[in-house]
Design a protein around this motif. Structure first.
Motif, short mmCIF file in Angstrom:
data_model
loop_
_atom_site.label_atom_id
_atom_site.label_comp_id
_atom_site.label_asym_id
_atom_site.label_seq_id
_atom_site.Cartn_x
_atom_site.Cartn_y
_atom_site.Cartn_z
N CYS A 45 0.85 -1.20 0.00
CA CYS A 45 0.00 0.00 0.00
C CYS A 45 0.89 1.24 0.00
CB CYS A 45 -0.90 0.00 1.23
SG CYS A 45 -1.84 1.52 1.44
N GLU A 46 0.55 2.22 -0.81
CA GLU A 46 1.36 3.43 -0.91
C GLU A 46 0.90 4.54 0.03
OE1 GLU A 46 -0.75 5.58 -4.70
OE2 GLU A 46 0.78 4.07 -5.09
N TYR A 47 -0.21 4.34 0.76
CA TYR A 47 -0.77 5.38 1.61
C TYR A 47 -0.33 5.24 3.06
CZ TYR A 47 -3.65 5.98 -2.49
OH TYR A 47 -4.06 6.17 -3.77
N THR A 48 0.96 5.01 3.30
CA THR A 48 1.47 4.88 4.65
C THR A 48 1.61 6.25 5.31
OG1 THR A 48 3.73 4.92 3.81
CG2 THR A 48 2.71 2.76 4.12
N TYR A 49 1.64 6.24 6.64
CA TYR A 49 1.80 7.50 7.38
C TYR A 49 2.67 7.26 8.60
CZ TYR A 49 -1.85 5.54 10.39
OH TYR A 49 -2.58 4.72 11.22
N GLU A 50 3.23 8.35 9.12
CA GLU A 50 4.11 8.26 10.28
C GLU A 50 3.31 8.41 11.56
OE1 GLU A 50 8.44 9.74 10.13
OE2 GLU A 50 7.26 11.18 8.97
N MET A 51 3.67 7.60 12.56
CA MET A 51 3.09 7.72 13.90
C MET A 51 4.26 7.57 14.88
SD MET A 51 -0.04 5.67 15.71
CE MET A 51 0.78 4.09 15.72
N ASN A 52 4.69 8.68 15.45
CA ASN A 52 5.88 8.74 16.29
C ASN A 52 7.08 8.25 15.48
OD1 ASN A 52 4.35 9.74 18.42
ND2 ASN A 52 3.87 7.70 19.15
N ALA A 53 7.77 7.20 15.92
CA ALA A 53 8.95 6.72 15.20
C ALA A 53 8.61 5.61 14.22
CB ALA A 53 9.99 6.22 16.20
N LEU A 54 7.33 5.24 14.12
CA LEU A 54 6.92 4.14 13.26
C LEU A 54 6.26 4.63 11.98
CD1 LEU A 54 5.26 1.84 15.92
CD2 LEU A 54 7.51 1.59 14.94
N VAL A 55 6.24 3.77 10.98
CA VAL A 55 5.46 4.01 9.76
C VAL A 55 4.33 2.98 9.81
CG1 VAL A 55 5.47 4.02 7.25
CG2 VAL A 55 7.47 4.83 8.49
N VAL A 56 3.09 3.44 9.52
CA VAL A 56 1.91 2.59 9.66
C VAL A 56 1.19 2.48 8.33
CG1 VAL A 56 -0.27 2.30 10.90
CG2 VAL A 56 1.67 3.39 12.04
N CYS A 57 0.68 1.28 8.03
CA CYS A 57 -0.12 1.04 6.83
C CYS A 57 -1.60 1.09 7.22
CB CYS A 57 0.21 -0.31 6.22
SG CYS A 57 -0.84 -0.72 4.82
N PRO A 58 -2.40 1.95 6.60
CA PRO A 58 -3.82 2.04 6.96
C PRO A 58 -4.65 0.86 6.45
CG PRO A 58 -3.35 3.54 5.16
CD PRO A 58 -2.03 2.95 5.60
N GLU A 59 -4.15 0.14 5.47
CA GLU A 59 -4.94 -0.96 4.90
C GLU A 59 -4.80 -2.25 5.70
OE1 GLU A 59 -4.37 -1.50 0.73
OE2 GLU A 59 -5.04 0.52 0.26
N CYS A 60 -3.56 -2.66 6.02
CA CYS A 60 -3.38 -3.94 6.72
C CYS A 60 -3.00 -3.75 8.19
CB CYS A 60 -2.32 -4.80 6.02
SG CYS A 60 -0.63 -4.17 6.14
N GLY A 61 -2.68 -2.51 8.61
CA GLY A 61 -2.35 -2.24 10.00
C GLY A 61 -0.92 -2.56 10.39
N HIS A 62 -0.08 -2.93 9.43
CA HIS A 62 1.32 -3.27 9.72
C HIS A 62 2.07 -2.02 10.17
CE1 HIS A 62 5.11 -5.33 9.50
NE2 HIS A 62 5.57 -4.49 8.60
N GLU A 63 2.90 -2.17 11.22
CA GLU A 63 3.72 -1.07 11.73
C GLU A 63 5.19 -1.50 11.66
OE1 GLU A 63 2.33 -0.62 15.71
OE2 GLU A 63 0.62 0.57 15.12
N TRP A 64 6.06 -0.59 11.26
CA TRP A 64 7.49 -0.90 11.20
C TRP A 64 8.30 0.37 11.37
CZ3 TRP A 64 4.47 -0.09 7.02
CH2 TRP A 64 4.96 0.69 5.98
N VAL A 65 9.58 0.16 11.70
CA VAL A 65 10.52 1.27 11.84
C VAL A 65 11.18 1.46 10.49
CG1 VAL A 65 12.59 2.09 13.01
CG2 VAL A 65 10.91 0.72 14.25
N PRO A 66 11.10 2.66 9.92
CA PRO A 66 11.71 2.87 8.60
C PRO A 66 13.24 2.78 8.70
CG PRO A 66 10.98 4.96 9.50
CD PRO A 66 10.49 3.88 10.43
N ALA A 67 13.86 2.33 7.64
CA ALA A 67 15.32 2.24 7.59
C ALA A 67 15.90 3.64 7.58
CB ALA A 67 15.76 1.48 6.35
N ALA A 68 16.94 3.86 8.34
CA ALA A 68 17.58 5.17 8.40
C ALA A 68 18.29 5.44 7.08
CB ALA A 68 18.57 5.22 9.55
#
Length: 116
Positions: free
Chosen positions: A13-36
């Motif tokens: 999904c291309e519609y990800t957004y940032e939540m604090n230090a994580l990036v979140v996917c609104p479609e599947c709910g997956h959360e991850w830390v973006p690579a520096a």
């Protein structure tokens, strides 16, 4: 928005957004830390469980010994499964942030859990 966030690694999904230090996917709910960007992985700390397995964000773990919890008459029993952990720089050695059914949000030490 001027920043380019990466697509979701699980569902693309291309519609990800940032939540604090994580990036979140609104479609599947997956959360991850973006690579520096431009950084190297040498500065990252490695968190290991009670038997030496390396832990990562999103892993499931099992509590290996009974834990006392303030305000709770029973505590957390050995064998309790905890899903979707987050690794944090906690206080006093507590380096896992999680939610436990029946207890809510809390922090655990990696020395009292093993990877499931």
């Amino acid at each position: 928005m001027t920043e380019n966030l990466p697509p979701c690694p699980k569902c693309s999904c291309e519609y990800t957004y940032e939540m604090n230090a994580l990036v979140v996917c609104p479609e599947c709910g997956h959360e991850w830390v973006p690579a520096a960007e431009g950084g190297d992985a040498a500065g990252e700390r490695v968190v290991k469980d009670a038997v030496g397995n390396v832990l990562q964000d999103g892993d499931s773990v099992v509590v290996v010994k009974a834990l006392k919890v303030k305000g709770s008459p029973s505590g957390i029993k050995a064998g309790t499964k905890v899903r979707g952990i987050r690794l944090v720089d906690g206080v006093d050695g507590h380096d896992i942030d999680c939610k436990i059914d029946g207890f809510g949000a809390m922090q655990l030490k990696s020395s009292v859990v093993k990877k499931a």
